[in-house]
Enzyme design. Structure first.
Site, PDB file in Angstrom:
ATOM      1  N   ASP A 171       0.818  -1.204   0.000  1.00  0.00           N
ATOM      2  CA  ASP A 171       0.000   0.000   0.000  1.00  0.00           C
ATOM      3  C   ASP A 171       0.857   1.261   0.000  1.00  0.00           C
ATOM      4  O   ASP A 171       1.479   1.601   1.006  1.00  0.00           O
ATOM      5  CB  ASP A 171      -0.909  -0.012   1.229  1.00  0.00           C
ATOM      6  N   ASP A 182      -0.915   6.923  -6.923  1.00  0.00           N
ATOM      7  CA  ASP A 182      -1.191   5.808  -6.013  1.00  0.00           C
ATOM      8  C   ASP A 182      -1.377   4.519  -6.798  1.00  0.00           C
ATOM      9  O   ASP A 182      -2.178   4.451  -7.728  1.00  0.00           O
ATOM     10  CB  ASP A 182      -2.445   6.103  -5.184  1.00  0.00           C
TER      11      ASP A 182
END
Length: 449
Positions: A124, A330
């Site tokens: 992540d 991201d």
């Protein structure tokens, strides 16, 4: 002790003293003494598209996988928006983070402890703390693999409240037990799930590379909808306790990934250290911008260019904000989100006119521009102009078939801007934290680099 040995020891002591007295910062929280550059690579496993993933279902259709990914993408957007709103309003207390655990798209395998035990976590770039479920687990979610037994590992050590790692969480004071002086963490997720336990250090092994004394969360109270095949989160964000920050000296602040299309049943790769930089005349680089929330990686998007038309991204009214980044890059968010209103409507109108298509309504409401699939329809070149770097996005990423006979534009309007992973596919994306830049090189990511 000889004079030479005494001199050597004195120099070492001075260097260590300077290190310990330095102001708390991610670069000062690395958990090893070596400054030698080294590198390693690991599989970056898409949770539904890669056969290496425990979530992989060979019978699932492309549209089913995409629908699931879009659902997670929207959940992730909500988390990012919530975290940015709350960052300045939180009061001190236990260490917390409001990430939505089940929204990440990629998994990583690594080994933890001595002797090493394999663990699988969600990779992540939008969170920092790496944590896994640990014994003794007084409240845990169902998990296929054995829980990590800290008592069986000779390299496990709980961190004290006075440790620099415990103090490294911005805007928080950690919760500690007076009797045992142990640093506790508490991670709360958007859906009400949570993990609570102690911060500790351990030996983590990445491929053939083992690194000692890396800080992580050992979870003893964990509850929520996490799935039963992953052990926790592998934090790759920019905050002090992320793996990237802790490994900063060893990997020289560099990591990169190359994402294969989610419609291919293949596995992507993530590279650290000397294997991460890109080296080609076709590489373009754009600055990384510092922001109040150090977890996220912010770029500055100036324009979206379609053919001979360009659309400038609306500037923030806050002058100070306008000088910082305006879009998060991201790997865990599927769609790309850009400002709505006149800016977005202008982009869509130009595309419709250039492509000569009749739009159709897609029932789930996620997309604003869809049409009946037709391989003969060619979209104009769409380029994203970041500060000092312009990249052209292939049509295979900007328009995808989301259902049988329905193709949609993968860029959607939102109050927060995120450069998602579909538009990053088939680019080698390289992060250089020390030099504060991100580089892009068009690459066939299905080929071994």
């Amino acid at each position: 002790m000889t004079l030479l040995h005494m001199a050597t020891f004195s120099i070492f002591f001075i260097l260590v003293s300077i290190f310990l007295c330095s102001e708390a910062h991610p670069s000062h929280l690395t958990s090893h003494e070596s400054t030698t550059t080294s590198g390693f690579s690991l599989d970056l496993i898409h949770r539904e598209a890669s056969p290496l993933s425990p979530f992989y279902n060979p019978l699932a259709t492309h549209s089913e996988r995409l629908k699931n990914a879009i659902h997670r993408s929207n959940s992730r957007l909500s988390h990012f928006q919530s975290k940015c709103r709350r960052r300045r309003s939180r009061s001190s207390g236990s260490v917390e983070s409001d990430i939505h655990y089940d929204s990440g798209e990629y998994l990583m395998k690594l080994l933890i402890g001595t002797p090493p035990v394999e663990t699988l976590g969600i990779a992540d770039t939008g969170s920092d703390l790496t944590w896994i479920q640990c014994k003794p687990c007084k409240r845990c979610f169902e998990h296929i693999n054995p829980l990590f037994d800290l008592r069986a590992s000779s390299s496990y050590k709980t961190l004290k409240c006075t440790s620099k790692q415990c103090k490294a969480f911005q805007d928080f004071s950690s919760t500690c037990t007076r009797e045992h002086n142990k640093c506790q963490y508490h991670v709360v997720y958007g859906d009400g799930s949570y993990s609570q336990g102690h911060l500790a250090t351990e030996t983590l092994t990445f491929g053939k590379t083992s690194i000692e004394k890396l800080a992580f969360g050992c979870g003893h109270y964990n509850r929520g909808i996490f799935g039963n095949t992953t052990s926790g989160i592998i934090g790759l964000g920019g905050g002090p306790l992320s793996l990237i920050s802790q490994l900063k000296e060893r990997i020289q602040g560099k990591f990169s990934y190359c994402l294969v299309s989610i419609f291919k049943n293949e596995t992507s790769r993530i590279n650290f250290g000397e294997q991460a930089p890109v080296s080609s005349s076709k590489v373009v680089s754009t600055p990384l911008f510092p922001t109040p929330d150090v977890t996220f990686y912010y770029l500055y998007l100036e324009k979206v260019i379609i053919g001979n038309k360009s659309f400038e991204v609306p500037r923030e009214e806050d002058e100070e904000r306008a000088e910082s980044g305006n879009i998060i890059i991201d790997s865990g968010t599927t769609l790309t989100y850009l400002p709505g209103g006149e800016f977005y409507n202008g982009i869509v109108s130009t595309l419709k006119e250039a492509m000569g298509v009749k739009t159709i309504d897609y029932p789930d409401g996620n997309f604003k521009f869809c049409y009946k699939t037709n391989s003969k329809i060619k979209a104009p070149v769409i380029a994203f102009q970041f500060k000092n770097a312009t990249i052209e996005i292939p049509q295979s990423s900007t328009f995808v078939e989301v259902d049988d006979g329905v193709t949609c534009f993968t860029v959607v309007p939102s109050g927060m801007s995120i450069f998602g992973n579909i538009l990053q596919e088939n680019f080698l994306v390289s992060y250089d934290i020390q030099n504060k830049k991100v580089s892009f090189q068009a690459t066939d990511c299905s080929k071994k680099l």
